[in-house]
Scaffold this motif. Structure first.
Motif, PDB file in Angstrom:
ATOM      1  N   LEU A  86       0.713  -1.251   0.117  1.00  0.00           N
ATOM      2  CA  LEU A  86      -0.017  -0.097  -0.112  1.00  0.00           C
ATOM      3  C   LEU A  86       0.889   1.026  -0.083  1.00  0.00           C
ATOM      4  CD1 LEU A  86      -2.957  -1.054   2.203  1.00  0.00           C
ATOM      5  CD2 LEU A  86      -2.940  -0.688   0.089  1.00  0.00           C
ATOM      6  N   GLU A  87       1.973   1.245   0.719  1.00  0.00           N
ATOM      7  CA  GLU A  87       2.890   2.377   0.730  1.00  0.00           C
ATOM      8  C   GLU A  87       3.438   2.679  -0.796  1.00  0.00           C
ATOM      9  OE1 GLU A  87       5.610   1.769   3.802  1.00  0.00           O
ATOM     10  OE2 GLU A  87       4.148   1.928   5.495  1.00  0.00           O
ATOM     11  N   ASN A  88       3.796   1.538  -1.273  1.00  0.00           N
ATOM     12  CA  ASN A  88       4.483   1.702  -2.805  1.00  0.00           C
ATOM     13  C   ASN A  88       3.715   1.598  -3.997  1.00  0.00           C
ATOM     14  OD1 ASN A  88       7.482   1.383  -2.406  1.00  0.00           O
ATOM     15  ND2 ASN A  88       6.661   0.027  -0.758  1.00  0.00           N
ATOM     16  N   THR A  89       2.351   1.522  -3.925  1.00  0.00           N
ATOM     17  CA  THR A  89       1.530   1.404  -4.980  1.00  0.00           C
ATOM     18  C   THR A  89       1.326   2.674  -5.570  1.00  0.00           C
ATOM     19  OG1 THR A  89      -0.646   0.438  -5.845  1.00  0.00           O
ATOM     20  CG2 THR A  89      -0.769   1.263  -3.830  1.00  0.00           C
ATOM     21  N   THR A  90       0.772   3.023  -6.785  1.00  0.00           N
ATOM     22  CA  THR A  90       0.551   4.105  -7.416  1.00  0.00           C
ATOM     23  C   THR A  90      -0.802   4.028  -7.771  1.00  0.00           C
ATOM     24  OG1 THR A  90       1.265   3.434  -9.519  1.00  0.00           O
ATOM     25  CG2 THR A  90       2.898   4.743  -8.296  1.00  0.00           C
ATOM     26  N   LEU A  91      -1.628   2.871  -7.660  1.00  0.00           N
ATOM     27  CA  LEU A  91      -2.967   2.766  -7.899  1.00  0.00           C
ATOM     28  C   LEU A  91      -3.702   3.148  -6.785  1.00  0.00           C
ATOM     29  CD1 LEU A  91      -2.907  -0.809  -9.572  1.00  0.00           C
ATOM     30  CD2 LEU A  91      -2.946   1.442 -10.807  1.00  0.00           C
ATOM     31  N   LYS A  92      -5.170   3.445  -6.832  1.00  0.00           N
ATOM     32  CA  LYS A  92      -5.980   3.948  -5.856  1.00  0.00           C
ATOM     33  C   LYS A  92      -6.859   2.747  -5.437  1.00  0.00           C
ATOM     34  CE  LYS A  92      -5.940   8.638  -7.414  1.00  0.00           C
ATOM     35  NZ  LYS A  92      -6.608   9.711  -8.214  1.00  0.00           N
ATOM     36  N   GLU A  93      -7.227   2.598  -4.207  1.00  0.00           N
ATOM     37  CA  GLU A  93      -8.229   1.850  -3.820  1.00  0.00           C
ATOM     38  C   GLU A  93      -9.544   2.323  -3.826  1.00  0.00           C
ATOM     39  OE1 GLU A  93      -6.706   0.223   0.102  1.00  0.00           O
ATOM     40  OE2 GLU A  93      -7.072  -1.773  -0.703  1.00  0.00           O
ATOM     41  N   HIS A  94     -10.564   1.266  -3.978  1.00  0.00           N
ATOM     42  CA  HIS A  94     -12.085   1.814  -3.813  1.00  0.00           C
ATOM     43  C   HIS A  94     -12.765   1.125  -2.643  1.00  0.00           C
ATOM     44  CE1 HIS A  94     -11.478   3.866  -7.574  1.00  0.00           C
ATOM     45  NE2 HIS A  94     -10.888   2.907  -8.182  1.00  0.00           N
ATOM     46  N   PRO A  95     -12.245   1.151  -1.468  1.00  0.00           N
ATOM     47  CA  PRO A  95     -12.669   0.486  -0.451  1.00  0.00           C
ATOM     48  C   PRO A  95     -14.304   1.064  -0.135  1.00  0.00           C
ATOM     49  CG  PRO A  95     -11.346   2.254   0.529  1.00  0.00           C
ATOM     50  CD  PRO A  95     -11.463   2.389  -1.027  1.00  0.00           C
ATOM     51  N   SER A  96     -14.985  -0.058   0.395  1.00  0.00           N
ATOM     52  CA  SER A  96     -16.296   0.079   0.836  1.00  0.00           C
ATOM     53  C   SER A  96     -17.455   0.545  -0.183  1.00  0.00           C
ATOM     54  CB  SER A  96     -16.429   1.067   2.094  1.00  0.00           C
ATOM     55  OG  SER A  96     -15.699   0.688   3.080  1.00  0.00           O
ATOM     56  N   ASP A  97     -17.190   0.200  -1.503  1.00  0.00           N
ATOM     57  CA  ASP A  97     -18.012   0.422  -2.481  1.00  0.00           C
ATOM     58  C   ASP A  97     -18.211  -0.743  -3.519  1.00  0.00           C
ATOM     59  OD1 ASP A  97     -16.007   0.621  -4.132  1.00  0.00           O
ATOM     60  OD2 ASP A  97     -17.022   2.330  -5.265  1.00  0.00           O
ATOM     61  N   LEU A  98     -19.356  -1.200  -4.124  1.00  0.00           N
ATOM     62  CA  LEU A  98     -19.405  -2.042  -5.107  1.00  0.00           C
ATOM     63  C   LEU A  98     -19.957  -1.691  -6.152  1.00  0.00           C
ATOM     64  CD1 LEU A  98     -19.039  -5.036  -5.501  1.00  0.00           C
ATOM     65  CD2 LEU A  98     -21.594  -5.507  -4.450  1.00  0.00           C
ATOM     66  N   PRO A  99     -19.438  -1.123  -7.219  1.00  0.00           N
ATOM     67  CA  PRO A  99     -19.973  -0.834  -8.523  1.00  0.00           C
ATOM     68  C   PRO A  99     -20.691  -1.775  -9.252  1.00  0.00           C
ATOM     69  CG  PRO A  99     -17.737  -1.120  -8.795  1.00  0.00           C
ATOM     70  CD  PRO A  99     -17.861  -1.264  -7.334  1.00  0.00           C
ATOM     71  N   ASP A 100     -21.262  -1.281 -10.390  1.00  0.00           N
ATOM     72  CA  ASP A 100     -21.990  -2.032 -11.196  1.00  0.00           C
ATOM     73  C   ASP A 100     -20.765  -2.860 -12.088  1.00  0.00           C
ATOM     74  OD1 ASP A 100     -21.580  -0.457 -13.212  1.00  0.00           O
ATOM     75  OD2 ASP A 100     -23.385   0.174 -13.335  1.00  0.00           O
ATOM     76  N   SER A 101     -21.172  -3.848 -13.017  1.00  0.00           N
ATOM     77  CA  SER A 101     -20.141  -4.449 -13.832  1.00  0.00           C
ATOM     78  C   SER A 101     -19.433  -3.500 -14.916  1.00  0.00           C
ATOM     79  CB  SER A 101     -20.854  -5.517 -14.626  1.00  0.00           C
ATOM     80  OG  SER A 101     -21.833  -5.180 -15.428  1.00  0.00           O
ATOM     81  N   THR A 102     -20.041  -2.456 -15.420  1.00  0.00           N
ATOM     82  CA  THR A 102     -19.508  -1.745 -16.282  1.00  0.00           C
ATOM     83  C   THR A 102     -18.339  -0.551 -15.515  1.00  0.00           C
ATOM     84  OG1 THR A 102     -21.456  -1.569 -17.761  1.00  0.00           O
ATOM     85  CG2 THR A 102     -19.875   0.184 -17.924  1.00  0.00           C
ATOM     86  N   GLU A 103     -18.780  -0.122 -14.503  1.00  0.00           N
ATOM     87  CA  GLU A 103     -17.813   0.548 -13.519  1.00  0.00           C
ATOM     88  C   GLU A 103     -16.816  -0.238 -13.162  1.00  0.00           C
ATOM     89  OE1 GLU A 103     -16.085   3.742 -11.523  1.00  0.00           O
ATOM     90  OE2 GLU A 103     -17.838   3.878 -13.099  1.00  0.00           O
ATOM     91  N   MET A 104     -16.982  -1.632 -12.860  1.00  0.00           N
ATOM     92  CA  MET A 104     -15.778  -2.593 -12.486  1.00  0.00           C
ATOM     93  C   MET A 104     -14.688  -2.641 -13.670  1.00  0.00           C
ATOM     94  SD  MET A 104     -17.633  -5.685 -10.751  1.00  0.00           S
ATOM     95  CE  MET A 104     -18.298  -5.616  -9.082  1.00  0.00           C
ATOM     96  N   VAL A 105     -15.173  -2.729 -14.670  1.00  0.00           N
ATOM     97  CA  VAL A 105     -14.480  -2.879 -16.046  1.00  0.00           C
ATOM     98  C   VAL A 105     -13.773  -1.560 -16.474  1.00  0.00           C
ATOM     99  CG1 VAL A 105     -14.554  -3.210 -18.698  1.00  0.00           C
ATOM    100  CG2 VAL A 105     -15.872  -4.653 -17.061  1.00  0.00           C
ATOM    101  N   GLN A 106     -14.400  -0.290 -16.234  1.00  0.00           N
ATOM    102  CA  GLN A 106     -13.876   0.910 -16.457  1.00  0.00           C
ATOM    103  C   GLN A 106     -12.789   1.128 -15.379  1.00  0.00           C
ATOM    104  OE1 GLN A 106     -17.422   3.335 -16.350  1.00  0.00           O
ATOM    105  NE2 GLN A 106     -17.548   3.293 -18.397  1.00  0.00           N
ATOM    106  N   ARG A 107     -12.947   0.830 -14.295  1.00  0.00           N
ATOM    107  CA  ARG A 107     -11.930   0.976 -12.948  1.00  0.00           C
ATOM    108  C   ARG A 107     -10.480   0.167 -13.405  1.00  0.00           C
ATOM    109  NH1 ARG A 107     -15.122   1.231  -7.198  1.00  0.00           N
ATOM    110  NH2 ARG A 107     -16.376   3.229  -7.665  1.00  0.00           N
ATOM    111  N   LEU A 108     -10.724  -1.108 -13.838  1.00  0.00           N
ATOM    112  CA  LEU A 108      -9.662  -1.989 -14.300  1.00  0.00           C
ATOM    113  C   LEU A 108      -8.964  -1.348 -15.469  1.00  0.00           C
ATOM    114  CD1 LEU A 108     -10.995  -5.497 -13.160  1.00  0.00           C
ATOM    115  CD2 LEU A 108      -9.631  -4.105 -12.085  1.00  0.00           C
ATOM    116  N   VAL A 109      -9.760  -1.044 -16.314  1.00  0.00           N
ATOM    117  CA  VAL A 109      -9.095  -0.248 -17.726  1.00  0.00           C
ATOM    118  C   VAL A 109      -8.126   0.844 -17.115  1.00  0.00           C
ATOM    119  CG1 VAL A 109      -9.510   1.032 -19.833  1.00  0.00           C
ATOM    120  CG2 VAL A 109     -10.787  -1.088 -19.117  1.00  0.00           C
ATOM    121  N   ILE A 110      -8.720   1.811 -16.369  1.00  0.00           N
ATOM    122  CA  ILE A 110      -8.024   2.986 -15.806  1.00  0.00           C
ATOM    123  C   ILE A 110      -6.892   2.398 -15.079  1.00  0.00           C
ATOM    124  CG2 ILE A 110      -7.820   4.798 -14.027  1.00  0.00           C
ATOM    125  CD1 ILE A 110     -11.048   4.852 -14.867  1.00  0.00           C
ATOM    126  N   ASP A 111      -6.897   1.288 -14.330  1.00  0.00           N
ATOM    127  CA  ASP A 111      -5.601   0.711 -13.481  1.00  0.00           C
ATOM    128  C   ASP A 111      -4.500   0.183 -14.511  1.00  0.00           C
ATOM    129  OD1 ASP A 111      -6.474   1.619 -11.348  1.00  0.00           O
ATOM    130  OD2 ASP A 111      -7.269  -0.279 -10.695  1.00  0.00           O
TER     131      ASP A 111
END
Length: 176
Positions: A86-111
């Protein structure tokens, strides 16, 4: 451990290992996110996304292992705790939410695209600044895998993006 003599200075190796540890942390967080979405996806795309993500987190898992082994091949030790990831990653977490499937895909594309941009920088640094073509080549192979995974995910939701791009292109042509 014995001193390593592979044509790189201790400083060059340490700088390369810093980059590799950042990549390792990014890969680890991406694997966690991909696995989480694999478990949690629902809806008409469930089976397709569940299978896509299983294949992708297996690739990412292999990359985690290979990255750690590359660090060991350079005579150093990889980070290996959740805190250090967690200290070394440059990615962002999305704790405590559960997006719909399209948002899941979009977030992974961004990552994936974020990782690809980082890898491009790291490849250049390894090759040009630190003279470590072996690590540059290693990272190039991983970058190509992330490019393919991002493409697959973009293609999954591409219809919406393509239609939007066509509209934007038409607007630009009309304005010209």
């Amino acid at each position: 451990m014995n001193t390593i003599n592979i044509g790189l200075s201790k400083t060059e190796i340490q700088e390369v290992v810093k980059l590799l540890n950042q990549n390792l942390a990014d890969f680890y967080l991406l694997q966690i996110k991909t696995k989480k979405y694999h478990w949690d996806v629902v809806g008409p795309q469930f089976l397709t996304l569940h299978e896509i993500w299983q294949g992708q987190y297996e690739i990412i898992s292999d990359n985690i292992d290979n990255c750690a082994e590359r660090i060991r091949a350079l005579g150093e030790y990889p980070i290996g705790t959740a805190q250090l990831f967690l200290e070394n990653t440059t990615l962002k977490e999305h704790p405590s939410d559960l997006p719909d499937s399209t948002e899941m895909v979009q977030r992974l594309v961004i990552d994936h695209e974020h990782i690809i941009r980082n890898l491009r920088k790291h490849i250049d640094l390894c090759s040009q600044k630190f003279h470590d073509e072996g690590t540059a080549d290693f990272l190039t192979g991983i970058m190509e895998q992330h490019e393919e995974m991002a493409w697959m995910l973009r293609s999954f939701i591409g219809g919406k993006n393509i239609e939007q791009r066509i509209r934007e292109d038409r607007e630009l042509i009309t304005e010209s």
